[in-house]
Design an enzyme around this catalytic site. Structure first.
Site, PDB file in Angstrom:
ATOM      1  CB  SER A  48      50.384  20.822  -3.240  1.00 13.53           C
ATOM      2  OG  SER A  48      50.287  19.258  -3.028  1.00 13.53           O
ATOM      3  CG  HIS A 107      52.926  18.697   3.342  1.00 15.19           C
ATOM      4  ND1 HIS A 107      53.556  17.375   3.446  1.00 15.19           N
ATOM      5  CD2 HIS A 107      52.166  19.070   4.257  1.00 15.19           C
ATOM      6  CE1 HIS A 107      53.019  16.995   4.714  1.00 15.19           C
ATOM      7  NE2 HIS A 107      52.184  17.865   5.002  1.00 15.19           N
ATOM      8  CG  ASP A 154      49.836  20.838   3.915  1.00 14.26           C
ATOM      9  OD1 ASP A 154      49.787  20.426   2.605  1.00 14.26           O
ATOM     10  OD2 ASP A 154      50.831  21.775   4.026  1.00 14.26           O
TER      11      ASP A 154
HETATM   12  N1  LIG Z   1      44.978  13.979  -5.568  1.00 12.58           N
HETATM   13  C1  LIG Z   1      45.615  14.539  -4.468  1.00 12.58           C
HETATM   14  C2  LIG Z   1      46.916  15.054  -4.631  1.00 12.58           C
HETATM   15  C3  LIG Z   1      47.156  16.483  -4.542  1.00 12.58           C
HETATM   16  C4  LIG Z   1      48.301  16.943  -4.513  1.00 12.58           C
HETATM   17  C5  LIG Z   1      49.368  16.230  -5.032  1.00 12.58           C
HETATM   18  C6  LIG Z   1      49.230  14.778  -5.184  1.00 12.58           C
HETATM   19  N2  LIG Z   1      50.221  13.974  -5.417  1.00 12.58           N
HETATM   20  C7  LIG Z   1      51.618  14.168  -5.070  1.00 12.58           C
HETATM   21  N3  LIG Z   1      52.267  15.315  -4.117  1.00 12.58           N
HETATM   22  N4  LIG Z   1      53.462  15.209  -4.154  1.00 12.58           N
HETATM   23  C8  LIG Z   1      53.748  14.111  -5.197  1.00 12.58           C
HETATM   24  N5  LIG Z   1      55.104  13.490  -5.201  1.00 12.58           N
HETATM   25  C9  LIG Z   1      55.255  12.480  -6.045  1.00 12.58           C
HETATM   26  N6  LIG Z   1      54.041  11.755  -6.666  1.00 12.58           N
HETATM   27  C10 LIG Z   1      52.898  12.244  -6.312  1.00 12.58           C
HETATM   28  N7  LIG Z   1      51.771  11.847  -6.945  1.00 12.58           N
HETATM   29  C11 LIG Z   1      51.659  11.033  -8.267  1.00 12.58           C
HETATM   30  C12 LIG Z   1      52.752  11.162  -9.138  1.00 12.58           C
HETATM   31  C13 LIG Z   1      52.615  10.271 -10.217  1.00 12.58           C
HETATM   32  C14 LIG Z   1      51.393   9.533 -10.668  1.00 12.58           C
HETATM   33  C15 LIG Z   1      50.638   9.573  -9.501  1.00 12.58           C
HETATM   34  O1  LIG Z   1      49.564   8.701  -9.793  1.00 12.58           O
HETATM   35  C16 LIG Z   1      50.587  10.138  -8.341  1.00 12.58           C
HETATM   36  C17 LIG Z   1      52.665  13.618  -5.686  1.00 12.58           C
HETATM   37  C18 LIG Z   1      48.112  14.368  -5.049  1.00 12.58           C
END
Ligand SMILES: NCc1cccc(Nc2n[nH]c3ncnc(Nc4cccc(O)c4)c23)c1
Length: 232
Positions: A183, A41, A89
């Protein structure tokens, strides 16, 4: 990483920062001298541009003796990966040349035995992903300890509602969690990489949406096959 803390510099010498135009995009880790494992991803929205891979770093911006940016010869997403779900992924990146291994740049072994990590095992995630809900990005590597939760709990209707396959695993996400930019990094349990961070529902720090990882053991043959076929 939400709710974590600055890692001890260079105690995770396998950590990689996947970068585009000098910007951290995703984590990854060194699985062989010329190979980094990350998440498929991470290539979304890069419209075919190749990453550069930063190894040996603690700070993303400050000069450090063993920090080095490597060009990538090839990026190989798992054939089963797609933008509609988190299945398969994984992304393999072949560096243009073998990484120079030293105290700050080391390979991390990954689990080859296909057996679930026991629930409640405390594992570690690290990364340069966002450290606040408002999306603040850290300069220095962060880390957090998280307990593994059972697939049954993770698949509960009120959690990930039966989308977690036997090739995935979960950790508790109450307050302390992986987030945007983490990620591709490894979930390390007892010194071995058991999983690769996947964004899943993209939610961070909410116990209703546990963190999801692609388990590595089920993909050992694919990883070995790609590395063997590209070797030259
Ligand atoms: N916890 C699981 C996990 C692992 C890896 C990446 C992610 N999140 C995200 N991966 N890509 C994203 N693009 C935009 N926003 C995102 N999350 C986000 C951003 C700001 C505040 C919030 O509460 C969550 C993510 C979540």
């Amino acid at each position: 990483i939400l709710g974590g803390y600055e890692a001890k510099p260079h105690l995770r010498p396998y950590m990689a920062s996947l970068q585009l135009d000098g910007q951290h995009v995703c984590g990854g880790f060194l699985i062989a001298e010329q190979w980094v494992l990350s998440a498929a991803h991470c290539t979304e929205g890069t419209n075919g541009k190749l990453f550069q891979v930063l190894l040996g770093a603690h700070s993303l911006t400050e000069p450090e003796p063993h920090k080095r940016l490597y060009r990538v010869r090839a990026q190989i997403p798992h054939p089963g990966s797609n933008i509609h779900n988190n299945r398969d992924d994984l992304l393999l990146l072949q560096l243009e040349e073998k990484a120079e291994l030293n105290a700050h740049v080391k390979v991390l072994p990954f689990q080859r035995e296909d057996r679930d990590v026991e629930a409640d095992t405390v594992c570690e995630a690290a990364g340069w992903g966002t450290v606040t809900h408002s999306g603040r990005r850290p300069d220095k590597l962060q880390q957090v300890e998280r307990p593994v939760i059972s697939r049954d709990l993770c698949n509960h209707r009120t959690r990930h509602d039966h989308t977690i396959t036997e090739k995935m695993m979960c950790t508790d996400s109450r307050k302390k969690d992986t987030c945007k930019g983490d990620s591709g990094g490894p979930l390390v349990c007892n010194g071995v990489a058991e999983g690769v961070v996947t964004a899943g529902s993209r939610v961070c720090g909410n116990y209703k949406k546990p963190a999801i990882y692609t388990r590595i053991a089920p993909y050992a043959a694919w990883i070995d096959g790609v590395m063997a076929s590209a070797a030259r």
